[in-house]
Scaffold this motif. Structure first.
Motif, PDB file in Angstrom:
ATOM      1  N   UNK A   1     -13.932 -14.084  47.266  1.00 56.84           N
ATOM      2  CA  UNK A   1     -15.246 -13.451  47.873  1.00 56.84           C
ATOM      3  C   UNK A   1     -16.559 -14.309  47.751  1.00 56.84           C
ATOM      4  N   UNK A   2     -16.758 -15.093  46.821  1.00 59.55           N
ATOM      5  CA  UNK A   2     -17.767 -16.074  46.660  1.00 59.55           C
ATOM      6  C   UNK A   2     -17.844 -16.986  47.717  1.00 59.55           C
ATOM      7  N   UNK A   3     -16.542 -17.664  48.286  1.00 68.81           N
ATOM      8  CA  UNK A   3     -16.702 -18.397  49.360  1.00 68.81           C
ATOM      9  C   UNK A   3     -16.706 -17.793  50.904  1.00 68.81           C
ATOM     10  N   UNK A   4     -16.204 -16.503  50.924  1.00 67.60           N
ATOM     11  CA  UNK A   4     -16.243 -15.758  52.208  1.00 67.60           C
ATOM     12  C   UNK A   4     -17.271 -15.648  52.755  1.00 67.60           C
TER      13      UNK A   4
ATOM     14  N   UNK B   1     -11.739 -21.109  38.665  1.00 64.78           N
ATOM     15  CA  UNK B   1     -11.523 -19.643  38.589  1.00 64.78           C
ATOM     16  C   UNK B   1     -10.221 -19.300  39.348  1.00 64.78           C
ATOM     17  N   UNK B   2      -9.966 -19.991  40.328  1.00 68.41           N
ATOM     18  CA  UNK B   2      -8.669 -19.528  41.172  1.00 68.41           C
ATOM     19  C   UNK B   2      -7.495 -19.720  40.195  1.00 68.41           C
ATOM     20  N   UNK B   3      -7.669 -21.103  39.631  1.00 73.17           N
ATOM     21  CA  UNK B   3      -6.175 -21.472  38.655  1.00 73.17           C
ATOM     22  C   UNK B   3      -6.096 -20.316  37.568  1.00 73.17           C
ATOM     23  N   UNK B   4      -7.302 -20.030  37.136  1.00 76.97           N
ATOM     24  CA  UNK B   4      -7.128 -18.860  35.963  1.00 76.97           C
ATOM     25  C   UNK B   4      -6.916 -17.594  36.572  1.00 76.97           C
ATOM     26  N   UNK B   5      -6.786 -17.335  37.686  1.00 75.82           N
ATOM     27  CA  UNK B   5      -6.411 -15.907  38.129  1.00 75.82           C
ATOM     28  C   UNK B   5      -7.645 -15.293  38.639  1.00 75.82           C
TER      29      UNK B   5
END
Length: 50
Positions: free
Chosen positions: A41-44, A30-34
């Motif tokens: 937010x999901x990991x915070x 997800x991070x790699x695709x922007x």
């Protein structure tokens, strides 16, 4: 922990690790695709309002 419980516990830990590795891989995609903000937010850690 009783010795006879060890195999069951190990199996549960292995499965949990696999699940977490899949989740991490998905978040990295997800991070790699922007989708960085969404993934962050999901990991915070969630905090409760004061």
């Amino acid at each position: 922990m009783k010795p006879d419980e060890v195999p069951t516990r190990v199996a549960a830990l292995v499965e949990e690790r696999r699940r977490m590795e899949r989740e991490l891989a998905e978040l990295r995609r997800q991070v790699a695709m922007g989708g960085g903000a969404k993934a962050e937010a999901a990991t915070r850690p969630r905090t409760s309002p004061v």
